[in-house]
Design a protein around this motif. Structure first.
Motif, PDB file in Angstrom:
ATOM      1  N   PHE A 286      72.242   3.709  50.737  1.00  0.00           N
ATOM      2  CA  PHE A 286      72.030   2.276  50.938  1.00  0.00           C
ATOM      3  C   PHE A 286      72.904   1.754  52.081  1.00  0.00           C
ATOM      4  CE2 PHE A 286      73.341  -2.075  49.618  1.00  0.00           C
ATOM      5  CZ  PHE A 286      72.120  -2.687  49.731  1.00  0.00           C
ATOM      6  N   LEU A 287      74.191   2.076  51.988  1.00  0.00           N
ATOM      7  CA  LEU A 287      75.115   1.554  52.994  1.00  0.00           C
ATOM      8  C   LEU A 287      74.829   2.136  54.371  1.00  0.00           C
ATOM      9  CD1 LEU A 287      78.484   1.437  51.095  1.00  0.00           C
ATOM     10  CD2 LEU A 287      77.120  -0.460  51.906  1.00  0.00           C
ATOM     11  N   ILE A 288      74.493   3.429  54.394  1.00  0.00           N
ATOM     12  CA  ILE A 288      74.235   4.037  55.699  1.00  0.00           C
ATOM     13  C   ILE A 288      72.993   3.426  56.326  1.00  0.00           C
ATOM     14  CG2 ILE A 288      73.457   6.168  56.821  1.00  0.00           C
ATOM     15  CD1 ILE A 288      75.448   7.656  55.081  1.00  0.00           C
TER      16      ILE A 288
ATOM     17  N   LEU B  85      75.554  -7.071  48.853  1.00  0.00           N
ATOM     18  CA  LEU B  85      76.302  -6.220  49.786  1.00  0.00           C
ATOM     19  C   LEU B  85      77.792  -6.263  49.484  1.00  0.00           C
ATOM     20  CD1 LEU B  85      74.535  -6.980  53.173  1.00  0.00           C
ATOM     21  CD2 LEU B  85      74.417  -4.917  51.823  1.00  0.00           C
TER      22      LEU B  85
ATOM     23  N   PHE C 112      85.319   3.420  46.696  1.00  0.00           N
ATOM     24  CA  PHE C 112      84.705   4.683  47.107  1.00  0.00           C
ATOM     25  C   PHE C 112      85.263   5.071  48.463  1.00  0.00           C
ATOM     26  CE2 PHE C 112      82.033   1.205  48.414  1.00  0.00           C
ATOM     27  CZ  PHE C 112      81.744   1.484  49.729  1.00  0.00           C
TER      28      PHE C 112
ATOM     29  N   VAL D  31      82.024  -1.982  59.717  1.00  0.00           N
ATOM     30  CA  VAL D  31      80.690  -2.054  60.303  1.00  0.00           C
ATOM     31  C   VAL D  31      80.047  -3.399  60.003  1.00  0.00           C
ATOM     32  CG1 VAL D  31      78.355  -1.136  60.130  1.00  0.00           C
ATOM     33  CG2 VAL D  31      80.280   0.406  60.344  1.00  0.00           C
ATOM     34  N   PHE D  32      80.245  -3.871  58.783  1.00  0.00           N
ATOM     35  CA  PHE D  32      79.566  -5.101  58.402  1.00  0.00           C
ATOM     36  C   PHE D  32      80.090  -6.320  59.128  1.00  0.00           C
ATOM     37  CE2 PHE D  32      77.542  -2.657  55.332  1.00  0.00           C
ATOM     38  CZ  PHE D  32      76.497  -3.395  54.844  1.00  0.00           C
TER      39      PHE D  32
ATOM     40  N   ILE E 282      70.189  -9.443  57.643  1.00  0.00           N
ATOM     41  CA  ILE E 282      71.416  -8.645  57.580  1.00  0.00           C
ATOM     42  C   ILE E 282      72.357  -9.014  58.707  1.00  0.00           C
ATOM     43  CG2 ILE E 282      72.269  -6.291  57.823  1.00  0.00           C
ATOM     44  CD1 ILE E 282      69.972  -5.483  56.014  1.00  0.00           C
TER      45      ILE E 282
ATOM     46  N   PHE F   9      82.836   1.090  56.221  1.00  0.00           N
ATOM     47  CA  PHE F   9      81.628   0.280  56.060  1.00  0.00           C
ATOM     48  C   PHE F   9      81.932  -1.201  56.186  1.00  0.00           C
ATOM     49  CE2 PHE F   9      79.879   4.109  53.947  1.00  0.00           C
ATOM     50  CZ  PHE F   9      78.820   4.280  54.811  1.00  0.00           C
TER      51      PHE F   9
ATOM     52  N   ILE G 230      71.821   0.436  55.865  1.00  0.00           N
ATOM     53  CA  ILE G 230      72.103  -0.916  56.352  1.00  0.00           C
ATOM     54  C   ILE G 230      73.010  -0.872  57.572  1.00  0.00           C
ATOM     55  CG2 ILE G 230      73.339  -3.019  55.752  1.00  0.00           C
ATOM     56  CD1 ILE G 230      71.901  -3.021  53.183  1.00  0.00           C
ATOM     57  N   SER G 231      73.940   0.051  57.570  1.00  0.00           N
ATOM     58  CA  SER G 231      74.786   0.198  58.760  1.00  0.00           C
ATOM     59  C   SER G 231      73.942   0.557  59.966  1.00  0.00           C
ATOM     60  CB  SER G 231      75.836   1.275  58.547  1.00  0.00           C
ATOM     61  OG  SER G 231      76.566   1.014  57.403  1.00  0.00           O
TER      62      SER G 231
ATOM     63  N   ARG H 123      74.532   4.703  46.649  1.00  0.00           N
ATOM     64  CA  ARG H 123      75.315   3.710  47.380  1.00  0.00           C
ATOM     65  C   ARG H 123      75.495   4.135  48.823  1.00  0.00           C
ATOM     66  NH1 ARG H 123      80.327   2.166  44.230  1.00  0.00           N
ATOM     67  NH2 ARG H 123      80.867   4.329  44.558  1.00  0.00           N
ATOM     68  N   LEU H 124      75.769   5.409  48.993  1.00  0.00           N
ATOM     69  CA  LEU H 124      75.991   5.915  50.339  1.00  0.00           C
ATOM     70  C   LEU H 124      74.732   5.765  51.184  1.00  0.00           C
ATOM     71  CD1 LEU H 124      78.550   7.162  51.513  1.00  0.00           C
ATOM     72  CD2 LEU H 124      77.384   9.364  51.398  1.00  0.00           C
TER      73      LEU H 124
ATOM     74  N   VAL I 233      78.661  -4.256  46.432  1.00  0.00           N
ATOM     75  CA  VAL I 233      78.664  -2.822  46.721  1.00  0.00           C
ATOM     76  C   VAL I 233      79.920  -2.439  47.492  1.00  0.00           C
ATOM     77  CG1 VAL I 233      77.514  -1.008  48.006  1.00  0.00           C
ATOM     78  CG2 VAL I 233      76.170  -2.598  46.665  1.00  0.00           C
ATOM     79  N   LEU I 234      80.248  -3.265  48.493  1.00  0.00           N
ATOM     80  CA  LEU I 234      81.403  -2.935  49.341  1.00  0.00           C
ATOM     81  C   LEU I 234      82.719  -3.106  48.604  1.00  0.00           C
ATOM     82  CD1 LEU I 234      80.407  -4.514  52.734  1.00  0.00           C
ATOM     83  CD2 LEU I 234      80.670  -2.122  52.212  1.00  0.00           C
TER      84      LEU I 234
END
Lengths: 328, 366
Positions: free
Chosen positions: A37-39, B157, B165, B174-175, B251, B171, A41-42, A34-35, B160-161
């Motif tokens: 993936f998110l990084i 997305l 966590f 950021v999105f 995205i 995050f 995309i960020s 997950r990390l 996940v978000l």
């Protein structure tokens, strides 16, 4: 690594067996995925911002230099200086604040009033009118721009000024000319039909429907009129939705371009200035290779105020979105 | 008059006992009808009577209307400003623009003439303007390709978000950045100024050709150059770089849908998940039987929102063409016609999607 893991696992689960270990490792792998993936995309999301930052402090020689990709060898603030002047920054920033800021403020309240009417009261034709609200959200601005321009150029409410003109037999009819004044944005916002008002009314209504009715009923019984109830009871208890809508309203007004470019002929807001910036840079002699650093600097100057506002309000805003519950 | 007749028949009925039962029933019915008529008349006059037929004075004062009608009046007062504004700044311009699309319009400084021409403008844009039909089909087809991708990707997305966590808030923050940056002129300016040169064009170039021709420049994430070095066939390279471009664009448009989805996911009560865990449902089943049905409304909202965004965004080909016609050539009649055609088509699509979706999905999930 493994020893670290073991100690950590042992801390967490004193009565550890093989199954639990498997579970824990699975979870760990999942969160690692997950990390990553998110990084990644960020990174995609933040990439243009990073590019803007790095370009904006590059000098001309860096652009020509093929060994420079991200970090410049000779940082300058020259780009910002030129962009500052090309944007006419202080004046146009003030214009944007005057036009966008005030109309965002007006819109926040006018939309709330309309949405309260839609959410709490029964009356004939409510469904039809609310369908019209959604319709205003769907129609693209571009369709309305020219008729709106003409309406503001010869501004007239219900033909009153035209009537005066015909009565006085004025050979040179006088009209209110609202073009190039902030009223072109203030007036629609005041009546709740400004920039994306349909969406705001929808969000507000969704929230007000979820508010408990008892509070308002109590205030009715205590002798508050509906308007006082709205001001004293409803607004204080819906700060969350007000925050959400105000952030959206401010950002969209800040970025507004299509109407501004037509309605303003002299007092340009920032967005219009920015769209003209490229041609200004070209006349200054910064073509092709020379343009990107300047454009980056100009764009940074443009988004900086909103970005700062967002950074400060980010945490609250994200919490508020969780709680608003904008559901269809 | 009729009333008199009725009384006559009754007297007749009483007088001659030989008359049949039918007549009596007839007379009774007539009497009933007369009574009803009277009541209706009374109602029309809005005068309240008690059961004896006397007028009740208190109920006939004007202000005694009941709380509901009073409330509905207040409701109208709340939306009155909006109604006025909508009439002035929405309905009138909307019809004016519709009218212009059927006219020849000449804008001179300070004046404006419009001459009715029927469907001439529509004929022109479809038959003589080569670009328009092309742009229209491209725009509409890009609608259908990018809309499902955005809806699904942003759902993933958001899921996940939405988990628990560390760094979740970061995050999420950021999105939301694309919403701030990408809605304005900034993106168009960046793509335009870096055109053929810099880094960003490779990521946000509008077409595969652009991305492909931009290959070989040096800075940033140079996907095309990387792909070229792999010695793949040219078509494949172009396709791949187009896909990467699309990822970037997708995205960047996912910002608000993700926010909407998260808001929807937060409203699902946690008890449902607890119950399903007790019953032994897998995560997959939880998604299909709890999450998806519970955010059905949100999905609809996201679909509509995405369509509107795609419709009004500046790099839509039709909008672009109409806008340049309007601003640069002062050719408002053609651009109005173009926009109306585009809007009519898209409006029907949105309507159909809402209808089909609510019939097929929402009904079943409820």
């Amino acid at each position: 690594m493994t020893s670290f893991l073991k100690t950590k696992v042992k801390d967490k689960f004193p009565d550890l067996n093989r199954h639990k270990l498997k579970d824990y490792i699975g979870k760990w792998i999942l969160s690692a995925f997950r990390l990553v993936f998110l990084i990644s995309i960020s990174y995609i999301i933040l990439y243009p911002l990073f590019a803007m930052f790095s370009f904006s402090i590059m000098s001309k020689s860096d652009i020509m230099d093929t060994s420079v990709t991200w970090i410049t060898k000779s940082p300058t603030f020259e780009n910002f200086k030129i962009a500052w002047e090309a944007l006419d920054y202080p004046t146009s920033l003030l214009n944007t604040l005057l036009i966008g800021g005030i109309s965002a403020l007006l819109e926040i309240f006018s939309c709330a009033v309309a949405a309260y009417g839609f959410s709490r009261f029964q009356f004939k034709g409510r469904g039809l009118l609310f369908a019209l609200v959604l319709f205003t959200a769907i129609v693209p601005v571009q369709i309305l721009v020219i008729p709106l321009f003409l309406n503001f150029r010869y501004f007239d409410v219900l033909g009153i000024i035209g009537l005066i003109n015909t009565i006085t037999q004025n050979p040179d009819p006088v009209y209110l000319d609202l073009i190039d004044t902030p009223f072109t944005f203030w007036l629609p916002s005041l009546f709740g039909v400004g920039l994306r008002s349909g969406l705001f009314i929808f969000i507000y209504r969704q929230f007000f429907m979820g508010l408990p009715k008892e509070l308002e009923e109590a205030s009715w019984i205590d002798g508050c009129g509906p308007f006082m109830t709205f001001v004293r009871v409803v607004i204080p208890s819906s700060g969350v939705v007000f925050l959400t809508v105000s952030i959206f309203a401010i950002i969209w007004h800040w970025n507004e371009y299509y109407q501004s470019v037509i309605f303003f002929t002299n007092t340009f807001p920032l967005s219009v200035r920015l769209s003209n910036a490229l041609t200004i840079f070209e006349t200054l002699g910064y073509r092709n290779e020379g343009a990107p650093p300047l454009v980056s600097a100009a764009c940074l100057l443009f988004i900086l105020p909103v970005l700062i506002m967002y950074l400060f309000m980010q945490k609250k805003f994200i919490q508020s979105i969780d709680r608003v519950g904008i559901v269809g | 008059m009729k009333k008199d007749k009725n009384t006559e028949t009754i007297t007749i009925a009483e007088g001659s006992s030989a008359t049949s039962v039918k007549d009596i029933i007839k007379a009774e019915k007539a009497e009933l009808r007369a009574k009803k008529r009277e009541e209706r008349l009374k109602k029309k006059q809005k005068i309240a009577y008690d059961h004896r037929g006397n007028i009740i004075p208190d109920l006939n004062k004007k202000h005694v209307k009941g709380i509901e009608s009073k409330k509905s009046m207040y409701g109208r007062m709340f939306i009155l400003p909006w109604c006025i504004g909508m009439l002035l700044f929405f309905i009138v311009p909307l019809f004016e623009s519709l009218w212009y699309s059927f006219c020849y319009v000449e804008v001179a400084p300070g004046e404006m003439y419009s001459v009715f021409e029927g469907i001439e403008n529509y004929r022109f844009i479809f038959e003589e303007d080569m670009d328009f039909v092309n742009n229209l089909t491209k725009s509409i087809s890009s609608f259908f390709t990018s809309m499902p991708i955005i809806v699904i990707v942003s759902l993933i997305l958001a899921l996940v978000l939405n988990g628990n966590f560390k760094g979740r808030t970061f995050f999420r923050g950021v999105f939301f950045v694309p919403v701030i940056v990408a809605t304005g002129v900034v993106m168009t300016l960046l793509t335009r100024s870096y055109g053929g040169y810099g880094a960003i064009v490779q990521l946000s170039a509008k077409s595969a050709e652009d991305a492909y021709s931009a290959a070989g420049t040096t800075s940033g994430m140079d996907f095309s150059a990387l792909l070229n070095q792999l010695n793949l066939p040219e078509d494949l390279t172009a396709q791949l770089s187009k896909m990467i471009t699309d990822i970037f664009n997708t995205i960047w448009t996912c910002g608000i849908p993700v926010v909407l989805y998260i808001a929807g996911l937060q409203t699902i009560p946690a008890q449902l998940y607890e119950a399903s865990k007790v019953e032994g449902a897998t995560t997959w089943e939880e998604f299909w039987y709890i999450t998806l049905p519970m955010i059905g409304q949100t999905i609809l909202l996201v679909i509509v929102f995405t369509l509107i965004e795609l419709l009004t965004q500046s790099n839509s080909l039709v909008i672009n063409q109409a806008y340049t016609q309007m601003i640069d050539n002062a050719n408002y009649y053609h651009s109005a016609a173009m926009l109306w055609v585009f809007f009519a088509i898209v409006g029907t699509i949105i309507g159909l999607i809402i209808l089909i979706y609510s019939k097929l999905c929402l009904k079943r999930w409820e």
